[in-house]
Design an enzyme around this catalytic site. Structure first.
Site, PDB file in Angstrom:
ATOM      1  N   CYS A   1      29.379 -25.865 -94.241  1.00  8.85           N
ATOM      2  CA  CYS A   1      28.312 -26.510 -95.001  1.00  8.85           C
ATOM      3  C   CYS A   1      27.233 -25.458 -95.236  1.00  8.85           C
ATOM      4  CB  CYS A   1      27.779 -27.760 -94.301  1.00  8.85           C
ATOM      5  SG  CYS A   1      27.052 -27.469 -92.669  1.00  8.85           S
ATOM      6  N   PHE A   2      26.009 -25.845 -95.464  1.00  9.04           N
ATOM      7  CA  PHE A   2      24.994 -24.873 -95.859  1.00  9.04           C
ATOM      8  C   PHE A   2      24.691 -23.869 -94.745  1.00  9.04           C
ATOM      9  CE2 PHE A   2      20.479 -23.616 -96.468  1.00  9.04           C
ATOM     10  CZ  PHE A   2      20.665 -22.849 -97.609  1.00  9.04           C
TER      11      PHE A   2
END
Length: 373
Positions: A97-98
C-alpha cells in the site's frame, strides 16, 4: 497483525518481475504505481475518502472502525476473492500500500484468514519510489553519450540496437515531436519515472540516450539526468532526405496505423489516426504560418485519400516539406545558437559503430575515472 511477513523495499523485486498487488485506491494507482503492479484495492475511492475524513476528525481507531464497517460482508468477500484469483495465477505475488502500513496489513490478515500467507513490502510504495528515484540519480553519475540528428535519422532505432541504450521515448510513450503522441494513454509523471528507474536496473555502466528536450510529451525528464545530458559528449547522425522520409513514414504512418488498427479496428482506428495527424499539423499553425499550413493540410488530406486506396507512400508529399521547411531549419538553428561539440558526425551505421566503441571503452574504465568528455 504484527506477525505478518515483511519484505524489504529492494529493487530486485522489480528486476525479477515479481508480481505485485497494489491495494491502494484506484485514484492513487492512477497517479502512479510500481512497474507491473495490479490494482486490487482494499477500498474504492469513495470509501478511502470517508475513512480519511474519519482519521482527520477522530483519529486512527475511528478510521479503522469505519473501514471495517464499509468493507464488510459480501463486499469484503469479493475483494478477498479478487486477491485469491490473482494469487492462484501468481502465488509469489507481494502486497503493498502507500507506506506498507495499515491497508496492506489488513489485506494480509484477510488473506491469512483464507489460508494464504503473503508478505507486504516494508515502507510500501513510498519506500520503493524513493529507491527508484535514487537509481535515476545514480544513473546521472554514469558515463553518458547523447545521440542527436535531424528528424527521421532513426536515432531511436540506433538506441534500441545498443545493449546499453536507454529509450527515453519508450518510457514516455511519445516520440518527442508534435506528431509523436502514442495512441495509448500517456503515463503519469510518476509512472514515467518509475519505468525509467526500472529500465536502469539492468544498465549499470555507460549509457547512450537520444537527444531530447526536458519535456517528452506530457512528462518531464528528471532534473539530475537532464543536467547530465546537457554536459555529455554527443554524436550526430546525418542521412539523406529520401532515407529520412522512408523512416518518418514508417514511424508516423505505418507503425502508427498498425497500433491504431490493432487497438481500435479498421474503421475507428482509421478515423482516430487521421484525427491525430491532422491535429498535430494544426498545432504547428503559429510556426508554419497560415499559407504554409493550408498547403500542407491540403497535401495531407490528399495523402489520406491515397492511403485509403493502398498508397501509404503518398504521405511523403506533405512529410517532405514538413521536414525541409520546418523541422530541419529548427534543428539547424538550435545547432547554430548552441555550443555543442560532437565526437562524431556521420551516417547511421558509423554512429552506431562509434556509440559501441565509446560504450566499450567506458565500460572498461574504473568508475572513478569516468568524466564528461
Amino acid at each position: 497483525m504484527s506477525q505478518l511477513p515483511l519484505v524489504e523495499p529492494d529493487l530486485t523485486l522489480l528486476r525479477e518481475g515479481r508480481p505485485l498487488i497494489d491495494v491502494r485506491a484506484p485514484v492513487e494507482f492512477a497517479q502512479g504505481a510500481l512497474p507491473g503492479a495490479v490494482n486490487l484495492p482494499l477500498m474504492d475511492d469513495e470509501e478511502r475518502h470517508r475513512v480519511g475524513i474519519a482519521y482527520k476528525q477522530h483519529g486512527q481507531q475511528a478510521a479503522i472502525a469505519l473501514g471495517e464497517q464499509l468493507v464488510s460482508g459480501s463486499l469484503k468477500t469479493r475483494r478477498v476473492e479478487a486477491w485469491q484469483r490473482l494469487l492462484a495465477r501468481h502465488p509469489d505475488a507481494i502486497v503493498y500500500c502507500f507506506r506498507g502500513g495499515l491497508r496492506s496489513q489488513v489485506a494480509q490478515q484477510w488473506l491469512a484468514e483464507a489460508g494464504i500467507l503473503r508478505p507486504r513490502i516494508r515502507g510500501g510504495w513510498k519506500a520503493m519510489r524513493q529507491a527508484l528515484c535514487a537509481r535515476i540519480d545514480a544513473a546521472a553519475e554514469q558515463p553518458l553519450l547523447v545521440v542527436g540528428g535531424l528528424t527521421g535519422c532513426a536515432k531511436t532505432s540506433l538506441i534500441q540496437r545498443l545493449s546499453n541504450g536507454l529509450d527515453l521515448e519508450a518510457c514516455a510513450r511519445h516520440k518527442g515531436s508534435a506528431f509523436g503522441r502514442h495512441p495509448l494513454q500517456s503515463p503519469s509523471q510518476i509512472d514515467f519515472e518509475h519505468d525509467l528507474g526500472r529500465r536502469l536496473l539492468a544498465l549499470s555502466g555507460p549509457l547512450v540516450v537520444e537527444d531530447e528536450s526536458r519535456h517528452i510529451g506530457v512528462v518531464n525528464m528528471p532534473l539530475s539526468l537532464w543536467q547530465t545530458m546537457q554536459q555529455a559528449p554527443r554524436i550526430r547522425v546525418e542521412m539523406p532526405l529520401d532515407w529520412r522520409l522512408a523512416q518518418i513514414r514508417k514511424d508516423y504512418i505505418d507503425d502508427l496505423w498498425e497500433i491504431y488498427r490493432s487497438q481500435f479496428g479498421e474503421w475507428l482506428g482509421w478515423a482516430l489516426m487521421r484525427k491525430q495527424l491532422a491535429s498535430a499539423l494544426a498545432r504547428l499553425a503559429k510556426r508554419l504560418g497560415s499559407a504554409r499550413l493550408a498547403r500542407l493540410q491540403r497535401l495531407q488530406q490528399l495523402a489520406f485519400r491515397e492511403h485509403a486506396r493502398g498508397d501509404r507512400q503518398a504521405h511523403e508529399a506533405w512529410l517532405a516539406p514538413l521536414l525541409t521547411e520546418y523541422y530541419d531549419p529548427m534543428y539547424r538553428h538550435q545547432l547554430e545558437k548552441g555550443e555543442q561539440r560532437f565526437l562524431h558526425v556521420g551516417d547511421w551505421d558509423s554512429c552506431l559503430a562509434v556509440a559501441r566503441d565509446w560504450s566499450a571503452r567506458h565500460a572498461a574504465q574504473p568508475v572513478e575515472q569516468h568524466a564528461v568528455e
